[in-house]
Design a protein around this motif. Structure first.
Motif, PDB file in Angstrom:
ATOM      1  N   HIS A 258     -17.630 -12.525  30.811  1.00 37.51           N
ATOM      2  CA  HIS A 258     -18.217 -13.035  29.577  1.00 37.51           C
ATOM      3  C   HIS A 258     -17.933 -14.529  29.502  1.00 37.51           C
ATOM      4  CE1 HIS A 258     -18.955  -9.055  27.504  1.00 37.51           C
ATOM      5  NE2 HIS A 258     -18.235  -8.703  28.556  1.00 37.51           N
ATOM      6  N   GLN A 259     -18.991 -15.321  29.299  1.00 37.27           N
ATOM      7  CA  GLN A 259     -18.870 -16.771  29.367  1.00 37.27           C
ATOM      8  C   GLN A 259     -19.461 -17.433  28.128  1.00 37.27           C
ATOM      9  OE1 GLN A 259     -20.298 -17.722  33.762  1.00 37.27           O
ATOM     10  NE2 GLN A 259     -21.361 -15.990  32.862  1.00 37.27           N
ATOM     11  N   SER A 260     -18.730 -18.392  27.609  1.00 35.75           N
ATOM     12  CA  SER A 260     -19.265 -19.266  26.572  1.00 35.75           C
ATOM     13  C   SER A 260     -18.729 -20.665  26.834  1.00 35.75           C
ATOM     14  CB  SER A 260     -18.855 -18.782  25.168  1.00 35.75           C
ATOM     15  OG  SER A 260     -17.445 -18.710  25.052  1.00 35.75           O
ATOM     16  N   ASN A 269     -18.668 -23.456  19.366  1.00 33.21           N
ATOM     17  CA  ASN A 269     -19.396 -22.844  20.478  1.00 33.21           C
ATOM     18  C   ASN A 269     -20.765 -23.510  20.588  1.00 33.21           C
ATOM     19  OD1 ASN A 269     -20.751 -21.176  22.279  1.00 33.21           O
ATOM     20  ND2 ASN A 269     -20.093 -19.268  21.332  1.00 33.21           N
ATOM     21  N   PHE A 271     -23.215 -22.676  22.271  1.00 30.28           N
ATOM     22  CA  PHE A 271     -24.305 -21.722  22.464  1.00 30.28           C
ATOM     23  C   PHE A 271     -24.993 -21.365  21.146  1.00 30.28           C
ATOM     24  CE2 PHE A 271     -22.724 -19.639  26.692  1.00 30.28           C
ATOM     25  CZ  PHE A 271     -23.029 -20.814  27.358  1.00 30.28           C
ATOM     26  N   SER A 272     -24.449 -21.819  20.013  1.00 24.45           N
ATOM     27  CA  SER A 272     -25.035 -21.521  18.699  1.00 24.45           C
ATOM     28  C   SER A 272     -25.269 -22.810  17.929  1.00 24.45           C
ATOM     29  CB  SER A 272     -24.102 -20.613  17.887  1.00 24.45           C
ATOM     30  OG  SER A 272     -23.956 -19.351  18.488  1.00 24.45           O
ATOM     31  N   PHE A 282     -27.557 -22.705  25.255  1.00 27.12           N
ATOM     32  CA  PHE A 282     -27.394 -21.285  25.565  1.00 27.12           C
ATOM     33  C   PHE A 282     -28.508 -20.810  26.497  1.00 27.12           C
ATOM     34  CE2 PHE A 282     -28.840 -16.990  24.191  1.00 27.12           C
ATOM     35  CZ  PHE A 282     -27.766 -16.240  24.653  1.00 27.12           C
ATOM     36  N   ARG A 341     -20.997 -16.154  20.452  1.00 27.45           N
ATOM     37  CA  ARG A 341     -22.157 -15.936  21.330  1.00 27.45           C
ATOM     38  C   ARG A 341     -21.776 -16.254  22.774  1.00 27.45           C
ATOM     39  NH1 ARG A 341     -25.970 -17.962  18.458  1.00 27.45           N
ATOM     40  NH2 ARG A 341     -27.088 -16.025  18.012  1.00 27.45           N
ATOM     41  N   ARG A 342     -22.141 -15.367  23.680  1.00 29.30           N
ATOM     42  CA  ARG A 342     -21.725 -15.493  25.070  1.00 29.30           C
ATOM     43  C   ARG A 342     -22.723 -14.806  25.981  1.00 29.30           C
ATOM     44  NH1 ARG A 342     -18.946 -11.703  22.233  1.00 29.30           N
ATOM     45  NH2 ARG A 342     -18.559  -9.647  23.176  1.00 29.30           N
TER      46      ARG A 342
END
Length: 446
Positions: A258-260, A269, A271-272, A282, A341-342
């Motif tokens: 699992h990557q973020s 994060n 990604f969001s 993302f 989120r990942r």
């Protein structure tokens, strides 16, 4: 206070008599030296031949020499953050992971730990910090010294083997309480941050999840965890195996990642977006994985056996479709809050070198974000119905890696050429072996 002084202080406080000086080799196994405490000087380190980093899994070497013809030493210096006890030794023993340097002070480019550091520095230069959480599947099997005989599940505390597949069974895990109680104690003593333990799909197949965190620390923990579980199992008259596909008719074993990525300055994060929606970064991270993971396959499926795991309908990917909470895809986005989120990379087998697998996955995502690579549309159906997109064999994967210039630039051409040569040597040695299947069906029938 410098790190050498702190190491010496810790060794004295714990009355250490021996120090296991470790480096992860190209397969992810521990190489190094065991040194009496009174002869270990962390400020000086120790020496090891650089050729150790070009060994194959069988202990051989590629035909071409990728280190100096003089067969020089490299200098090993300890990383204070990796100093831990060895809980299974009778005498007070420490273990510490060392980094590999030339005597001029440069990081040795063939050392897997240095490879991961190189990729993490690329993120740092952009103001980013990747976060990883690995999940490791493995089998417990009966001790069988004869390599020609198939592996069998071990006998549990009821003196029976498992009846069929026992996915998520608590009672099936409890069959091996003696192993897991000691495993948790030894991991706690080493500061390995275990999260959950579950029974996976296969017979006596387990999964351990580690808490999310810094990729280098997590790679160290995977490296040490494998060593620990093997030791616990042997002391209970069984093997723990991290082969990708150890038994016919059983699912393979993966190391899902699992990557973020977080912004170093703000800690958020990336990604969001502020409104909680997925960010362009993302999507570009996924796009980079889709474009470059096929060429990086030798890092995720490093042996001939690895490719037996990657088949339809076995919870293992055959392509790089992505989807929300879709386990048939090679790239899965779990349900989560925006701050968590990942992307879950489901490609890697548990037989990987964790340093190289994490480096490769993060490198592919990095290229996607830097080059703004758009992904495909998310898949809501079964990815098993989609075509194969991945190399089917190790030799094909090696060819793809050698042709991928963007990955060579990130990893370094010397490292990629050396790694490919190691895998080619392993493949040639495997190809010389005539299997029981060939003798059974071809000996008298063709």
């Amino acid at each position: 206070m410098d790190s050498a002084h702190l190491i010496n202080q810790w060794l004295d406080e714990h009355h250490i008599t021996e120090v296991e000086c470790l480096i992860p080799d190209m397969t992810g196994l521990a190489r190094g030296k065991i040194v009496p405490r009174h002869k270990y000087d962390p400020a000086v380190g120790l020496r090891l031949p650089e050729a150790v980093l070009s060994m194959t899994v069988t202990g051989d070497y590629p035909d071409r020499d990728f280190t100096s013809v003089a067969d020089p030493d490299m200098k090993l210096l300890p990383d204070l953050s990796t100093l831990r006890p060895v809980p299974w030794n009778k005498e007070p023993t420490a273990q510490i992971i060392h980094d590999c340097y030339s005597f001029g002070g440069e990081a040795v480019d063939l050392a897997p730990r240095n490879v991961l550091k190189r990729i993490l520095k690329l993120y740092e230069d952009q103001g980013w910090k990747p976060v990883i959480a690995p999940e490791m599947e493995f089998y417990l099997v009966e001790i069988q010294p004869d390599e020609d005989l198939p592996l069998r599940p071990p006998v549990g505390r009821t003196r029976r083997t498992e009846a069929g597949m026992q996915s998520f069974s608590i009672d099936a895990v409890n069959e091996y309480d003696d192993i897991f109680d000691v495993m948790y104690d030894w991991c706690e003593a080493q500061g390995l941050a275990l999260d959950t333990l579950i029974h996976e799909m296969g017979t006596a197949q387990m999964e351990i999840n580690l808490d999310h965190g810094d990729p280098l620390q997590l790679a160290d923990q995977v490296f040490l965890f494998k060593r620990t579980v093997r030791e616990v199992a042997i002391r209970n008259n069984m093997y723990a195996t991290f082969m990708a596909k150890p038994m016919q008719g059983q699912p393979g074993s993966a190391m899902h990642m699992h990557q973020s990525v977080v912004d170093i300055a703000s800690g958020r994060n990336i990604f969001s977006l502020a409104d909680g929606q997925p960010s362009p970064a993302f999507l570009h991270f996924i796009g980079g994985l889709q474009r470059y993971l096929p060429a990086a396959m030798p890092f995720f499926a490093p042996y001939v056996n690895s490719y037996r795991r990657l088949s339809r309908y076995t919870s293992a990917p055959i392509n790089l479709s992505w989807g929300y909470d879709n386990r048939t895809c090679g790239l899965r986005v779990p349900h989560s809050d925006p701050e968590a989120r990942r992307v879950e990379n489901r490609l890697a087998g548990v037989d990987v070198n964790p340093y190289l697998a994490m480096a490769a996955s993060l490198a592919c995502g990095y290229l996607g974000m830097c080059d703004k690579i758009d992904p495909s549309e998310p898949l809501s159906g079964s990815a098993y119905e989609q075509p194969h997109q991945l190399p089917r064999h190790l030799d094909d994967a090696i060819d793809m890696l050698l042709r991928c210039q963007p990955l060579a630039e990130l990893f370094g051409g010397h490292f990629v050429e050396t790694y490919a040569a190691i895998k080619e040597a392993e493949y040639r040695e495997y190809f010389d072996v005539i299997s029981p299947w060939e003798r059974r069906f071809l000996l008298l029938h063709v």
